[in-house]
Every structure is written in structure tokens, then in C-alpha cells.
Design an enzyme around this catalytic site. Structure first.
Site, PDB file in Angstrom:
ATOM      1  N   GLY A  68     -27.380 -60.660  20.947  1.00 49.59           N
ATOM      2  CA  GLY A  68     -26.765 -59.721  21.871  1.00 49.59           C
ATOM      3  C   GLY A  68     -26.003 -60.451  22.955  1.00 49.59           C
ATOM      4  CB  SER A  69     -25.216 -59.454  26.439  1.00 43.26           C
ATOM      5  OG  SER A  69     -24.568 -58.250  26.077  1.00 43.26           O
ATOM      6  CB  VAL A  70     -28.373 -64.186  25.019  1.00 44.93           C
ATOM      7  CG1 VAL A  70     -28.571 -65.692  25.123  1.00 44.93           C
ATOM      8  CG2 VAL A  70     -29.527 -63.465  25.687  1.00 44.93           C
TER       9      VAL A  70
END
Length: 582
Positions: free
Chosen positions: A303-305
Site C-alpha cells: 500500500g502507501s508505504v
């Protein structure tokens, strides 16, 4: 005439069968008594075993220590051994009962029920101690002994990391064809460190109390009990890990208390690039193969990591103009859908605006279609993170069992597809990385761009404590980010927490200043009550100004409103601080 011929044939068949039986008997009793069948079974030894009652005190297998030298496996606890033949003897039962703090009737009951030696441990006698063992042995009566026995339970602490052992004669012989002296019942490592270090942990000799019995179970040679042990100051070997037993226990307690059922956490010592604690859930259960999987070593949608990679590429390529803003009312495809307003690059990172990073990724890809995987490599996100190298005859020894590496692109054609680029930029599509790799990325940024392999074992030592082999620190090859890019990443990672709208604002009141990045990835799965399931991450390091620890927490297959990621991250950071000041 026909009857006579048939009789001859019957006799001939009988003689042939009898001859074959004689040959087989000769094989068993004369020719292959010590290496019978493909498994090389020692029939003489097995015959003796049938007439022997024994108590295994230690199987002689090597063990694991934590970084402070405390035993993680092979722990020894006081125990009292009572042999069944005591029931027929006039033995000092009253003195024994007084020492153990139990009644004579209880001891008699244990012996009356026994067909094999009785073992009294702390499970049955709570006050059993070293003093109890000493006093029992001072009685000097054959048939009752105080000993220190290895715990026979599988390690409950760091079970996925340490791994398990099992009896597997076929695997034993195929893996060690030259070690015919190993009994077929020898346990070998099947998962975790037990598997990777198995060759060093194989037992030289076990430690036992034993006596010989007749067909009715009575002593064959009187009450003579024999003690067998390995008189060797070098073996068995011990693997000194980098785990901290107290931190590991605290992490497991926190994960379980919060109720995280699938996922886990990994904590690194940034300077030493080593694992202090690693937890995977669900708990390992040897009867359920699926539970033995260590999710901290498995590639998972970040995801946004993953926006950290796009941010690094934009900083390095100078793709963001001063005072540039992004329309964060648009979704990842540039269509109306979000409502975050107009944000700067730093604000976009703190609030995890999809449009900012998908538009930057598209712009960067137009100039260089390898930019995303190149930056992922610079951040140590696509190579296996764990220590690997030459160890004696093994040229590619790996400390972590079954560790996998991350993947960025599933199909090179996706690099020309706008929607595929957008999904990749926010850590979806085909992007999968392991939590250990993500932790190593955070450690790399915290170190200013220096990439290192992560260790879980520091060295192997002999029984007497001298070192057999050290695992030296090793850098990960290839290009790295420059100092300026690392500093800018450190700044935006810190703003994720300090910003009042940042996705990590919950961590503002922790005793350590935290820097990091959240992540939410769709799994494509639904819960029983029709809620969308996600992989929820928070990855970071602390203290922000002088980084010492990198921490990743992952809650898998959870509804967004039920995620425990932040709660677990918060509690672990707090516990590490408490552990450090005490």
C-alpha cells in the site's frame, strides 16, 4: 503319477520358500545387523532398546541463545525421576516426600500407576528447586534421582523465527547420507533457524538415565541405573542470536493482548542491522501447516508505504518544483474522488495523497521506465534483506529460512499502461515486499542511505563459550541513495507524525520521536459481514533525531475500521523505551 509330481512340486516350493526365509534371517541376524533396510536401522541397538527403560534428560541437540546469552531453547529445569521398581523396595519414601513437600501416599500413587519411569517436574511440584535436586541426590538410593532436564515443549517464544524439529527418517538419511551413526529417531530442523542451522545443531550424543528390564518390566540386572552423557566441552554447539528475549516476549504479549490474529511485527537494531524481535501470527501449530508461515518474510502488498519509493525518486530526480501543489481532490487516476484539497509535496506525503504520487510516478516513468525498480533497489526493498554468504562448505548460506524477495512489476508491458503505473505507485497491482525488507528500507533511510544485510544470528559458539564462527556485518551491493535524498526522506517521514493531519499523528505523545509511513492495501477479499479487507501497515524508526530502532507492524486481512496496526506500533515503541530506561 500325477499325485507324485504334485507332491514334488509342493516340496520344491516349500524348500525354496524355506531357503529364502533362511537367507532373509541371515541378512537380519548376520550380515546387516547394523544397517538393515534403506534406513540403515541398527537391529542390535533396537533389540537392546526393547529391553531398556530410559529417561531422556537431553537429546544432545544444539541450542539457541538470545543476544545476552540467555537460553531460548534447550532450557533445563529441575526434575525428579522415580523408577517403577521402587514400589517393591523399602526405599526412603518419607524423606523423599518431605523434601518434595508432598505426601507419601501421593508418591506411592505415582509409582503404582507407573509402567515407565515417573518424572516429577514443576508442573506437578511447584516448589521444586535446585535445592530439591541436591537433597534428593543426597539420599543416594538407587531408583530416585534429581536431574536437570531439557523442556520437552516446543519453544513458545519466537516460534516462527526459531522454528521446529521433528522426526523424519527419510529426510534425515537423504539430507545426511554420510551420517549413518545418527539414529533414525533423531529430530532434525524443519522450519526457522532450526532448519537453517540444522547441520550445526545435530546431536553428538544424548544424556540418559537407563536400566534393563525383563519381559515383565522388572530390573534385569538388579537396581543398577546407568547414567550416559556426552563428556565433551565443545559440543553441542550454541547459536547466539540477535534476539532480545525481553523485547521478544513484550512484542508477543502486545500483539496477543491487542488481538492481532494475522500479521505481525519486526523490530531492528539500526546500527547493528540485526533483529531484536520478530512476531508472526497466527501462532505456530505443527498440526496446521498454514500456521507455520512466517509472514515477516513473505511478500505482501505494501500500500502507501511504497510511496516512500516514489518520494525518493522524485527528490533524487528533482521532479518537484518549489511551492508546487497537487490537486488532492482527485483520486489516483486523476478523476474526482478524494477531498483533501490542494497539498504540497510534504503535505501529500504526510496525508498520503494518492494523486500526488501517481502523477509523479507517471512523469518520472516518461523519462526513465526503470526508475521505480531502480529506486526500490537503492532502498534495499527488492533484495532479500537477510544475511547470506559463505559458511564453510556452503557458498550461499542464508540465516532466514524460506525468506523471499520483493517484486515490483509483474508484466513489463504495464510500464506503458497509465492505470498500472498509478496502482504500482501506491503499492498495489503487482507490488509485493516483505515486512523485513520494509524494516530494512526504514533502517537504510535512517542510516543516511547505507544498505546492510539484516542478521538474526551473531555467531556460533562451542559449549564452553568460545566462538566457532562469527557472522560479520555485510553491506548490500548496488547503488544507494545520496545523503541529500536520505535527509529529505527523513524530513517527510517525520512530518507524517508531527503534522496534525498526518496519518501517524497518533504517535506524537510517545516518549520517542517517531518517523514513518502508513500503508493500506486492498486484498480483494471480503469479510463474512461483507466488509472489504485490507493489509494495514505502519513502518518507521525512532528516535527520529538519533535513530536506533526500525519497526514495522502489519495487520493482515482486516476491515479498515478494525485495524490494530497503530495500537500495536504504539505499545511496542513505549515498551522499548521502558526496557531501555530500566
Amino acid at each position: 503319477m500325477n499325485v507324485s509330481k504334485r507332491m514334488k512340486r509342493v516340496v520344491a516350493c516349500f524348500l525354496i520358500v524355506f531357503f529364502l526365509l533362511l537367507v532373509r534371517l541371515a541378512e537380519i541376524q548376520l550380515f546387516f545387523t547394523e544397517s538393515f533396510s534403506k534406513l540403515n536401522i541398527n537391529l542390535i541397538q533396537e533389540s537392546v532398546n526393547q529391553r531398556t527403560e530410559e529417561v531422556l534428560i537431553s537429546d544432545g541437540r544444539g541450542s539457541f541463545l538470545d543476544r545476552n546469552g540467555e537460553a531460548l531453547t534447550g532450557k533445563k529445569q529441575p526434575a525428579i525421576v522415580l523408577f517403577p521398581f521402587l514400589i517393591t523396595q523399602d526405599w526412603p519414601i518419607k524423606k523423599a516426600a518431605d523434601i518434595l513437600g508432598i505426601s507419601q501416599d501421593e508418591l506411592q500413587h505415582e509409582l503404582k500407576q507407573a509402567k515407565k519411569p515417573v518424572i516429577l517436574s514443576k508442573r506437578t511440584i511447584k516448589d521444586l528447586s535446585k535445592q530439591s535436586v541436591k537433597q534428593i541426590n543426597s539420599l543416594k538410593y538407587p531408583g530416585i534421582y534429581g536431574v536437570y532436564m531439557e523442556e520437552d515443549d516446543k519453544p513458545s517464544l519466537a516460534s516462527h523465527t526459531i522454528g521446529m524439529t521433528n522426526q523424519d527418517p527419510s529426510l534425515l538419511r537423504s539430507k545426511y547420507p554420510d551420517k549413518n551413526d545418527l539414529p533414525i529417531q533423531t529430530k532434525i530442523g524443519t522450519t526457522g533457524l532450526e532448519r537453517t542451522f540444522d547441520e550445526f545443531l545435530l546431536p553428538e550424543k544424548d544424556t540418559k538415565l537407563l536400566y534393563h528390564v525383563d519381559g515383565k518390566g522388572n530390573p534385569l540386572f538388579g537396581m543398577d541405573v546407568k547414567y550416559t552423557a556426552e563428556a565433551n566441552s565443545f559440543y553441542p554447539l550454541q547459536v547466539k542470536t540477535t534476539l532480545d528475549q525481553d523485547i521478544q516476549q513484550a512484542m508477543e504479549d502486545i500483539v496477543d493482548k491487542q488481538g492481532l490474529k494475522k500479521g505481525g511485527a519486526v523490530l531492528l537494531d539500526i546500527e547493528k542491522s540485526s533483529v531484536l524481535g520478530m512476531v508472526s501470527r497466527p501462532n505456530a501449530d505443527v498440526s496446521k501447516q498454514s500456521t507455520l508461515q512466517n509472514y515477516m518474510l513473505n511478500p505482501i502488498y505494501p500500500g502507501s508505504v511504497f510511496k516512500t519509493v516514489i518520494a525518493a525518486a522524485a527528490i533524487e530526480r528533482d521532479a518537484v518544483k518549489p511551492n508546487q501543489t497537487f490537486n488532492c481532490n482527485l483520486n489516483l487516476y486523476g478523476e474526482p474522488g478524494d477531498d483533501k484539497g490542494s497539498l504540497t509535496f510534504d503535505e501529500s506525503f504526510a496525508q498520503s495523497c494518492n494523486y500526488t504520487f501517481t502523477s509523479l510516478a507517471e512523469e518520472l516513468m516518461k523519462k526513465d521506465e526503470t526508475v521505480i525498480e531502480d529506486m526500490s533497489e537503492k532502498l534495499a526493498l527488492t533484495d532479500r534483506a537477510g544475511w547470506e554468504g559463505k559458511l564453510y562448505h556452503e557458498s550461499d548460506f542464508r540465516q532466514f529460512y524460506n525468506e523471499q524477495s520483493g517484486v515490483i512489476w509483474g508484466d513489463q508491458k504495464d510500464k506503458a499502461v497509465k492505470k498500472a503505473i498509478a496502482q504500482t505507485a501506491i503499492g498495489q497491482k503487482n507490488v509485493k515486499v516483505t515486512p523485513l525488507e520494509v524494516a530494512n528500507m526504514m533502517a537504510t533511510i535512517a542510516r543516511g542511505g547505507e544498505k546492510k544485510q539484516v542478521k538474526i544470528a551473531d555467531h556460533i559458539e562451542y559449549k564452553n563459550g568460545t566462538t566457532m564462527v562469527n557472522f560479520k556485518d555485510q553491506k548490500i551491493g548496488g547503488k544507494t541513495i545520496d545523503r541529500y535524498t536520505a535527509q529529505q526522506l527523513q524530513k517527510v517521514l517525520r512530518q507524517v507524525v508531527t503534522s496534525e493531519s498526518g496519518t501517524g499523528r497518533r504517535f506524537q505523545d510517545l516518549p520517542y520521536e517517531v518517523a514513518g509511513k502508513s500503508g493500506t492495501a486492498q486484498t480483494g477479499k471480503m469479510s463474512k459481514d461483507k466488509k472489504t479487507l485490507y493489509q494495514k501497515w505502519f513502518a518507521g524508526y525512532f528516535p527520529a533525531e538519533h535513530p536506533k530502532y526500525a519497526l514495522v507492524v502489519l495487520h493482515m486481512d482486516t476491515p479498515g475500521d478494525k485495524a490494530l496496526t497503530n495500537a500495536v506500533f504504539y505499545d511496542i515503541v513505549k515498551k522499548v523505551h521502558e526496557n531501555e530506561i530500566n
